[in-house]
Design a protein around this motif. Structure first.
Motif, PDB file in Angstrom:
ATOM      1  N   TRP A 117       3.761  -2.226   0.136  1.00 59.24           N
ATOM      2  CA  TRP A 117       3.168  -3.552   0.290  1.00 59.24           C
ATOM      3  C   TRP A 117       3.890  -4.311   1.388  1.00 59.24           C
ATOM      4  CZ3 TRP A 117       5.965  -8.137  -0.902  1.00 59.24           C
ATOM      5  CH2 TRP A 117       5.215  -9.328  -0.800  1.00 59.24           C
ATOM      6  N   VAL A 152      -5.757   2.012   2.734  1.00 63.55           N
ATOM      7  CA  VAL A 152      -5.131   0.717   2.970  1.00 63.55           C
ATOM      8  C   VAL A 152      -6.082  -0.401   2.557  1.00 63.55           C
ATOM      9  CG1 VAL A 152      -3.657   1.537   4.839  1.00 63.55           C
ATOM     10  CG2 VAL A 152      -5.951   0.677   5.372  1.00 63.55           C
ATOM     11  N   TRP A 153      -5.485  -1.525   2.133  1.00 59.00           N
ATOM     12  CA  TRP A 153      -6.258  -2.710   1.775  1.00 59.00           C
ATOM     13  C   TRP A 153      -5.716  -3.908   2.545  1.00 59.00           C
ATOM     14  CZ3 TRP A 153      -5.212   1.025  -1.820  1.00 59.00           C
ATOM     15  CH2 TRP A 153      -6.293   1.519  -2.568  1.00 59.00           C
ATOM     16  N   ASN A 207      -0.084  -3.050   8.839  1.00 64.11           N
ATOM     17  CA  ASN A 207      -0.349  -4.482   8.807  1.00 64.11           C
ATOM     18  C   ASN A 207      -0.145  -4.987   7.379  1.00 64.11           C
ATOM     19  OD1 ASN A 207      -1.503  -5.150  11.602  1.00 64.11           O
ATOM     20  ND2 ASN A 207      -2.751  -3.381  10.999  1.00 64.11           N
ATOM     21  N   PRO A 208      -0.077  -6.309   7.190  1.00 62.37           N
ATOM     22  CA  PRO A 208       0.086  -6.844   5.839  1.00 62.37           C
ATOM     23  C   PRO A 208      -1.004  -6.340   4.897  1.00 62.37           C
ATOM     24  CG  PRO A 208       0.465  -8.562   7.448  1.00 62.37           C
ATOM     25  CD  PRO A 208      -0.044  -7.369   8.221  1.00 62.37           C
ATOM     26  N   GLY A 209      -0.615  -6.081   3.672  1.00 60.78           N
ATOM     27  CA  GLY A 209      -1.537  -5.571   2.672  1.00 60.78           C
ATOM     28  C   GLY A 209      -0.906  -4.449   1.875  1.00 60.78           C
ATOM     29  N   TRP A 210      -1.763  -3.627   1.278  1.00 63.87           N
ATOM     30  CA  TRP A 210      -1.316  -2.538   0.410  1.00 63.87           C
ATOM     31  C   TRP A 210      -1.653  -1.185   1.019  1.00 63.87           C
ATOM     32  CZ3 TRP A 210       1.412  -3.100  -4.103  1.00 63.87           C
ATOM     33  CH2 TRP A 210       1.500  -4.398  -4.623  1.00 63.87           C
ATOM     34  N   LYS A 256     -11.012   2.637   6.088  1.00 62.85           N
ATOM     35  CA  LYS A 256      -9.643   2.379   5.647  1.00 62.85           C
ATOM     36  C   LYS A 256      -8.996   3.599   4.997  1.00 62.85           C
ATOM     37  CE  LYS A 256     -10.159  -2.615   5.137  1.00 62.85           C
ATOM     38  NZ  LYS A 256      -9.946  -3.801   4.262  1.00 62.85           N
ATOM     39  N   LYS A 313       2.328 -11.289   4.272  1.00 66.36           N
ATOM     40  CA  LYS A 313       1.888 -11.917   5.515  1.00 66.36           C
ATOM     41  C   LYS A 313       2.979 -12.797   6.108  1.00 66.36           C
ATOM     42  CE  LYS A 313      -3.029 -11.874   4.368  1.00 66.36           C
ATOM     43  NZ  LYS A 313      -4.265 -12.691   4.169  1.00 66.36           N
TER      44      LYS A 313
END
Length: 294
Positions: free
Chosen positions: A80, A293-294, A38-41, A264, A83
């Motif tokens: 990365w 993950v973040w 998913n979107p994020g780091w 996470k 979104k």
């Protein structure tokens, strides 16, 4: 996301008389739940230890020369996802620096390998045959800045650009999952091969390789199952712009593995026993991976 390992660095060492060998690629470094993102780091570390104890010819015959190649690798992966979307999927990028140690018995190599960088498109969860389905496309590039010297027979870097795009998917069904990552590998010219090779230029062949898993959620957020990989070289290596007959490599592997999720954090452990080697060494390896993950 994309990971790769210098499993074959030791294979390159001492075989330059055959021309440019394939670079180290992702053979079993990514596996369970591979395409769920998913979107994020994402930040993760991969550690691998391998021992290759046999060498096989192009026809699959075991060569009489003793083989004991030991290698250890540490790879860091930062990815990365935005979104925002492109072609219906979240876009992003990744970078993968790597450090390795290789002992071939005839020489030792250590240092930084060729890092991998590339853009990503990750599609949100969809459904295939009524089951949750995830997919991703990445166009990775090996950047030839790793440790390399024409005076050395054992090099961690390759001194050549390489393209290694892939398509990956994960499909879920009840407590089962299967993940596949399918790569294509194209290698550019190495205009400065080791002096000991006697060549003015070399070029590794093209290849396809994939990782695959089948696992079961035995306990909540803990999957156990089988994982494997396979690589098949499609074109001959070249030396001084001439194809080298019977130079195509092949290797496969299968073994047990597991992944455990805690919030996470993700913890992976996999073992592999290699089979079907052609023009390369064969052995066993263990891969440990920790992701956040973040």
């Amino acid at each position: 996301m994309t990971l790769f390992l210098l499993m074959q660095v030791g294979i390159q060492a001492g075989r330059w008389a055959w021309g440019q060998q394939l670079p180290a690629v992702n053979l079993g470094d990514t596996n369970f739940l591979d395409c769920i993102a998913n979107p994020g780091w994402l930040v993760e570390e991969i550690l691998q230890g391998a021992h290759d104890g046999k060498t096989f010819s192009g026809s699959g015959n075991l060569l009489p020369e003793p083989t004991d190649v030991y290698s250890g690798t540490s790879l860091s992966h930062v990815a990365w996802l935005a979104k925002r979307k492109f072609l219906g999927g979240w876009y992003g990028g990744e970078v993968l620096p790597i450090f390795a140690y290789v002992d071939t018995g005839h020489g030792i190599g250590r240092g930084m390998g060729d890092p991998l960088v590339g853009p990503i498109i990750q599609w949100p969860r969809m459904h295939l045959f009524g089951q949750p389905f995830y997919q991703r496309v990445v166009f990775d590039v090996f950047v030839p800045i790793g440790q390399y010297s024409r005076n050395d027979q054992v090099n961690i870097g390759t001194n050549a650009w390489a393209l290694n795009p892939y398509y990956a998917f994960t499909m879920l069904h009840a407590k089962w999952e299967t993940s596949w990552r399918i790569h294509y590998l194209w290698n550019a010219l190495n205009s400065g091969p080791p002096f000991s090779s006697g060549y003015k230029s070399t070029q590794a062949g093209q290849a396809v390789h994939f990782n695959a898993t089948l696992s079961y959620e035995a306990w909540k957020n803990i999957y156990i199952g089988a994982n494997g990989y396979y690589l098949k070289q499609l074109t001959d290596a070249r030396a001084n712009n001439v194809a080298i007959p019977n130079s195509r490599e092949q290797i496969g592997a299968i073994g047990p593995g597991m992944v455990m999720q805690r919030g996470k954090w993700f913890f992976y452990l996999s073992g592999y026993h290699e089979v079907g080697a052609r023009n390369t060494t064969q052995g066993n390896k263990i891969v440990v991976r920790v992701s956040k993950v973040w």
